[in-house]
Design an enzyme around this catalytic site. Sequence first.
Site, PDB file in Angstrom:
ATOM      1  CB  SER A 481       3.804  -3.292   3.864  1.00 24.39           C
ATOM      2  OG  SER A 481       2.853  -2.070   3.224  1.00 24.39           O
ATOM      3  CG  ASP A 762       5.997  -4.002  -3.938  1.00 26.26           C
ATOM      4  OD1 ASP A 762       4.734  -3.759  -3.992  1.00 26.26           O
ATOM      5  OD2 ASP A 762       6.452  -3.787  -2.569  1.00 26.26           O
ATOM      6  CG  HIS A 792       3.052  -4.803  -1.060  1.00 27.10           C
ATOM      7  ND1 HIS A 792       4.146  -4.436  -1.151  1.00 27.10           N
ATOM      8  CD2 HIS A 792       2.212  -4.943  -0.068  1.00 27.10           C
ATOM      9  CE1 HIS A 792       3.919  -3.617  -0.003  1.00 27.10           C
ATOM     10  NE2 HIS A 792       3.132  -3.877   0.802  1.00 27.10           N
TER      11      HIS A 792
END
Length: 894
Positions: A481, A762, A792
């Site tokens: 991320s 996601d 995610h």
Amino acid sequence: MASAKKTGSGVLEKAVNRRRSSKHKEGPIEDKTSKDSSMSSDEVMDTKAVFSTLYDVCEENATFFSGATKGQAGDATQRLVDSMRTIQEHARGLEPVIIGFAGIYHHFDFDPHIPANGYRSLVKVVRCCILHIIHKGRYISSNRRSIFFRASHNAAEMEAYCSALCQLRALLYLAQRLLHDNSHGNLFFQEESGLSQSFLREYASMHKGCFYGRCVGFQFTPAIRPSLQSITIGLVAFGENYKKHQSGIVEAGDIAPYGVAASSFFTSGKYAIDPELRGQEYERITQNLDVHFWKTFWNITETEVLSSLVCMTATQVKVNRALSVPPVPFDLPLASNPTRTVTVSPPTSHIGLGPVQMRLISHELREGQDSEKLLAMCRSEGGPISISLSLKTKRSPPSPWLLVHFHGGGFVAQTSKSHEPYLRGWSQDLNAPILSVDYSLAPEAPFPRALEECFYAYCWAIKNHNLLGWTGERVCLAGDSAGGNLSLTVSMRAASHGVRMPDGIVAAYPATLLTAYASPSRLLTLMDPLLPLSVLSRCLSAYAGTEPQVEKQVETLSTLSMVRRDTALLLRDFKQGATNWIHSLLDRGSADSVRQSVSEASLTSAHADPPVPAESKYSLEKVSIKSQTCQDLGIHMNSNPSDEKNANHLSANTANHSSILDITLTPESKPGDVSFFLCKEVDPVVSESFSSVAIPPPGGEEDSENPREFPVDFEPLRSEQLAEMTVQNSPIVRNPYMSPLLAPDSMLKGLPPVHIVACHLDPMLDDSVMFAKRLRNIGQPVTLCVVDDLPHGFLSLSQLSRETREATNICMERIKDVFTMKDPPPEMRKHRKLERTDQMGSINKRDHVQLSQAAAQEGEEEGLVVGGGAFGVCGEELAGFSPPTKPKAEKITG
């Protein structure tokens, strides 16, 4: 009828199972058109069978319950009939849209072997919702005559999925608008006005509670849904106490988050038994609470008790030390010319000089990891000293591999401690040490502080490889991320400095575009329980430095807080079970300590960013550039070069200050510098198929302040309370070091091989697909792997299910590929700017500006990168040079 139902379900299951995890494959794809058309026809047939089954199930149940008796049970049966009829209505509107997308969404895939993009994700989510409705409808058909059949419960279930189907229908209409307004092959609408603003406006008003109640996580694998349900229950209970006592339960120091968590435990029951209340409260929290709440909630896993419990089930390691590296400048040799060096200066932006926090994890104790120099940098975390470092343990030889890790958390929360469980396993499986960087977090330390610290940590690891149990051979950058973003931007920064590049990058579901641009996958933020758009926008605004700072208030201890504290203290007497948890939490501080708010306490905990006191020995120079980051990015290009010294003779402080300006004032990229439009020539047949699916705005031109985004005969469900969506359009978010997807091609050509692991469901999927396409389009080595049915942040959930563990192992295998691959050809690792630098020798900034302008006029690159976003990088590189004092490179010292 039964056979029709079975066939429809089997066809849908077959269609879903085709979307398994895949990786980029090399080889001829000359039969792409025939494969695409065959696959599209199969999917269209699957879709028709599924919708046919849905119509039959709903019609059968509606006909049965229409003749039910009146009364209290009759009210529930009428709700069932109404929901069945409404589902049929929505399905009739969805079927042609789904069939249309099934015929064209393969044009947006990375390649035929990896069927993944935002349009596919939206269609898959709709199919998952329909599959759940079919499953629930069949259950009702089988049990509706039983005396134990609960009509009201089943009516509530069908109403929830009916509401979800209505909102998904609205998202598909917005996806059709994206298809209409975007260029062919592009997943992002490249403006923050127009369609992107329309999406933000619709998100603020659309109902979202149905996705957080009974339907929470329906699109993900069944193994992960109970965990998501527990997370949502814990979040709404925590949010209720946070709202009521935002400055309460603040008895002492870092007991505040413990107090809120303990109180939330006793109030979570009502949200577990009332899904509608849970969904309503979850929607309120995600829409209205600030970034400090999310920082506090996400940092619950940082507490000693929870982190200790998690680590008990994780792989045991012999080295796990938190390091605090002093902010001292040092020199590194240039990759292109080892006889010259570049000075790496410590970070100073926003919060001034301060130590850089890291964590060293190693499954084996290796040479150098117990040296006095390294132990002197170890910082205390409040726990006992590691036994492996205090006893005489056999030392293994240094590993040829090192993994430098940057954790996720939206740039605002978490540290390496939250990611420790899977990092421990990686250290064992890779047989290599791991250095995880605990960079400073926003909003207290916005961009570029995190980038500066991560780059400094990477360079420090190269300089001091002997302290980490590493031979200095292979190094890989990895992150998830926000950490994936930092892995890419740190490599871009290493290329601009001319220092050694990492051997590869592994980015898990990275955020490569931190703007408010709309895309098909980002439409999923309306329903994602872990990444709602309002939360995502707050995190990105905090990292950009545009999040409004709310003054924290210090309140006196309320009576209710005193009662809760006394109740908790009574529970200390119970020595078994969960009461040990409360005992360990509530006996940590005294009532005489300074009372702080929940947000403030989370920032001053042992696992938060280390504060820099006003009288700290590191506060020699504090550079605050928060206002500069939002100024006109052309100021730096118009500076007077006559006031600058020769780049090869800059002092450490001057070089560092120039480095900060080069990052934050790098001009945003222009369309001509970015090969964002990947397909310029459009096949007329493809264009016609797009036109059959895409729809223009209803009513023609948008001539009102609140234009209608949906057809006249459809309106999505609206929320009772609007979300607070104040996305500020700061130019800093288009900086290549913040949004690498917008970086010029010349900057991306300096990257090492990139391995991306993304999630099919996601909201950030399009970030990964488009970035992989950009790298492939410019000839950079890149692989893309897309895992199915996971949310995610699956790395942080690696211990919860078999599917998350398998996905975590995929990331580990990509890292192993970086370590074991053969050396790439020299031209792949050479950075174009360094060739020109070697020929120029000593150059000052005035000459550099003149050369850049001349190259821009001639329209040539010739080794120097010119155009949008390039000058700051080149200036930064030159500003970091130090003249060599010896014919040979200086010896690297600790």
